[in-house]
Design an enzyme around this catalytic site. Structure first.
Site, mmCIF file in Angstrom:
data_model
loop_
_atom_site.group_PDB
_atom_site.id
_atom_site.type_symbol
_atom_site.label_atom_id
_atom_site.label_comp_id
_atom_site.label_asym_id
_atom_site.label_seq_id
_atom_site.Cartn_x
_atom_site.Cartn_y
_atom_site.Cartn_z
ATOM 1 N N SER A 142 16.087 30.035 -0.838
ATOM 2 C CA SER A 142 14.658 29.873 -1.117
ATOM 3 C C SER A 142 14.220 28.432 -0.877
ATOM 4 C CB SER A 142 14.385 30.223 -2.587
ATOM 5 O OG SER A 142 13.065 29.894 -2.927
ATOM 6 N N TYR A 155 16.305 28.955 -11.193
ATOM 7 C CA TYR A 155 16.300 29.584 -9.858
ATOM 8 C C TYR A 155 16.571 28.541 -8.761
ATOM 9 C CZ TYR A 155 14.127 32.462 -6.077
ATOM 10 O OH TYR A 155 13.851 33.162 -4.938
HETATM 11 P P1 NAI Z 1 12.170 41.882 -4.610
HETATM 12 O O1 NAI Z 1 12.068 41.709 -6.084
HETATM 13 O O2 NAI Z 1 11.166 42.723 -3.905
HETATM 14 O O3 NAI Z 1 13.618 42.440 -4.218
HETATM 15 C C1 NAI Z 1 14.783 41.982 -4.814
HETATM 16 C C2 NAI Z 1 15.859 42.994 -4.561
HETATM 17 O O4 NAI Z 1 17.064 42.575 -5.224
HETATM 18 C C3 NAI Z 1 15.488 44.365 -5.125
HETATM 19 O O5 NAI Z 1 15.913 45.355 -4.219
HETATM 20 C C4 NAI Z 1 16.275 44.404 -6.419
HETATM 21 O O6 NAI Z 1 16.588 45.717 -6.836
HETATM 22 C C5 NAI Z 1 17.541 43.656 -6.009
HETATM 23 N N1 NAI Z 1 18.294 43.165 -7.154
HETATM 24 C C6 NAI Z 1 17.868 42.321 -8.131
HETATM 25 N N2 NAI Z 1 18.842 42.133 -9.023
HETATM 26 C C7 NAI Z 1 19.911 42.870 -8.599
HETATM 27 C C8 NAI Z 1 21.211 43.091 -9.090
HETATM 28 N N3 NAI Z 1 21.610 42.508 -10.221
HETATM 29 N N4 NAI Z 1 22.046 43.891 -8.397
HETATM 30 C C9 NAI Z 1 21.657 44.485 -7.254
HETATM 31 N N5 NAI Z 1 20.421 44.315 -6.733
HETATM 32 C C10 NAI Z 1 19.569 43.537 -7.409
HETATM 33 O O7 NAI Z 1 12.202 40.427 -4.039
HETATM 34 P P2 NAI Z 1 12.272 39.866 -2.542
HETATM 35 O O8 NAI Z 1 11.126 38.987 -2.405
HETATM 36 O O9 NAI Z 1 12.496 40.946 -1.562
HETATM 37 O O10 NAI Z 1 13.593 38.967 -2.678
HETATM 38 C C11 NAI Z 1 14.732 39.072 -1.826
HETATM 39 C C12 NAI Z 1 15.438 37.751 -1.813
HETATM 40 O O11 NAI Z 1 14.590 36.770 -1.221
HETATM 41 C C13 NAI Z 1 15.817 37.220 -3.194
HETATM 42 O O12 NAI Z 1 17.082 36.614 -3.143
HETATM 43 C C14 NAI Z 1 14.747 36.192 -3.465
HETATM 44 O O13 NAI Z 1 15.205 35.214 -4.366
HETATM 45 C C15 NAI Z 1 14.520 35.653 -2.070
HETATM 46 N N6 NAI Z 1 13.248 34.960 -1.881
HETATM 47 C C16 NAI Z 1 12.051 35.635 -1.934
HETATM 48 C C17 NAI Z 1 10.870 34.938 -1.729
HETATM 49 C C18 NAI Z 1 9.531 35.610 -1.738
HETATM 50 O O14 NAI Z 1 8.517 34.907 -1.596
HETATM 51 N N7 NAI Z 1 9.422 36.910 -1.883
HETATM 52 C C19 NAI Z 1 10.863 33.502 -1.480
HETATM 53 C C20 NAI Z 1 12.166 32.905 -1.429
HETATM 54 C C21 NAI Z 1 13.300 33.631 -1.628
#
Ligand code: NAI
Length: 244
Positions: A142, A155
């Site tokens: 991130s 984070y």
């Molecule tokens: P999101 O909340 O839509 O998806 C996160 C995913 O991770 C979901 O499928 C969730 O079920 C899964 N997850 C969470 N905890 C888990 C666990 N303990 N075991 C298995 N699966 C788990 O969020 P998004 O935005 O798609 O995030 C994906 C990645 O991108 C993350 O690592 C997040 O930190 C990173 N990110 C997202 C940004 C954004 O603006 N959306 C910005 C920077 C990084």
């Protein structure tokens, strides 16, 4: 043994993980879509893959639970005898609070889910990549891990930790043609950012908008491909110019 190529995407049930799963399936990978609890959404990811003529399967484990990772992913590796060629450590969560008010649980859950998960999942997959003399490990980090974000000390620390691990592991495994890179999104339209004031925040972004999950997936697809063969230990920002 078959010559089907396998990829694992943690947190593939929605958001960026879903877009990455679709991208890798389009690149002819059989995608293991990891999810923790939201089976219907994970099934939707698989349906979308199959609708495009791709292949995948669901794999349920909590990336923050080393025992469960061993039991489920370890078993899959032992029983299937397949090598996972591409690993995308994507699953992640945030629990924002000022450090002064942060509870120990808010710290440890974030470190467990975003940083310790990298260690437990990657360690299991790496052995076969090294034996095969080929592999692609891509960590979704991130902007917070590069710049540090107030209200996100937990984070930011976890994501910065993964960036350090990416650089170190890249040096350990390069001789075996295994590359390790990170992708650092800025503000991307997913559930994680749905409550943020997009109208205000986009004024800070040179490209004047939040990004799409597919725009992150494109970069992951490149890093997963043979075209990225001379890039390792690198973190690529996908943030509309917000920070570099
Ligand atoms: P999101 O909340 O839509 O998806 C996160 C995913 O991770 C979901 O499928 C969730 O079920 C899964 N997850 C969470 N905890 C888990 C666990 N303990 N075991 C298995 N699966 C788990 O969020 P998004 O935005 O798609 O995030 C994906 C990645 O991108 C993350 O690592 C997040 O930190 C990173 N990110 C997202 C940004 C954004 O603006 N959306 C910005 C920077 C990084």
């Amino acid at each position: 043994m078959t010559d089907i190529k396998y990829a694992l995407v943690t947190g593939g049930s929605r958001g960026i993980g879903r877009a990455i799963s679709l991208k890798l399936a389009a690149m002819n990978y059989h995608v293991l879509i990891n999810y923790r609890s939201n089976k219907p959404e994970a099934e939707n990811t698989l349906k979308l893959i199959e609708a495009e003529g791709g292949k995948g399967e669901l794999i349920c484990f909590n990336v923050a639970d080393p025992k469960e990772i061993g039991q489920v992913l370890g078993k899959w590796i032992d029983e299937s005898q397949h090598t996972i060629e591409v690993l995308v450590n994507n699953a992640g969560i945030n629990k924002d609070n000022l450090l002064l008010w942060m509870k120990a649980e808010e710290w440890s859950t974030i470190i467990d889910t975003n940083l310790n998960s990298f260690f437990y999942v990657t360690r299991l997959i790496l052995k076969d990549m090294l034996a095969n003399k080929y592999g692609r490990i891509i960590n979704i980090v991130s902007l917070s891990g590069l710049k540090g974000m107030p209200g996100q000390v937990n984070y930011s620390a976890a994501k910065a930790g993964v960036i350090g691990a990416t650089k170190a592991l890249a040096q350990e495994v390069g001789k075996r043609k295994v590359t390790v890179n990170a992708v650092a999104p800025g503000f991307i339209k997913t559930d994680m950012t749905k409550d943020l004031p997009e109208k205000e925040l986009k004024k800070l972004i040179p490209l004047n908008r939040f990004g799409e999950a597919e725009e992150v997936a494109e970069v992951v697809g490149f890093l997963a491909s043979k075209a990225s063969s001379y890039i390792t230990g690198e973190t690529i920002s996908v943030n509309g110019g917000l920070y570099s």
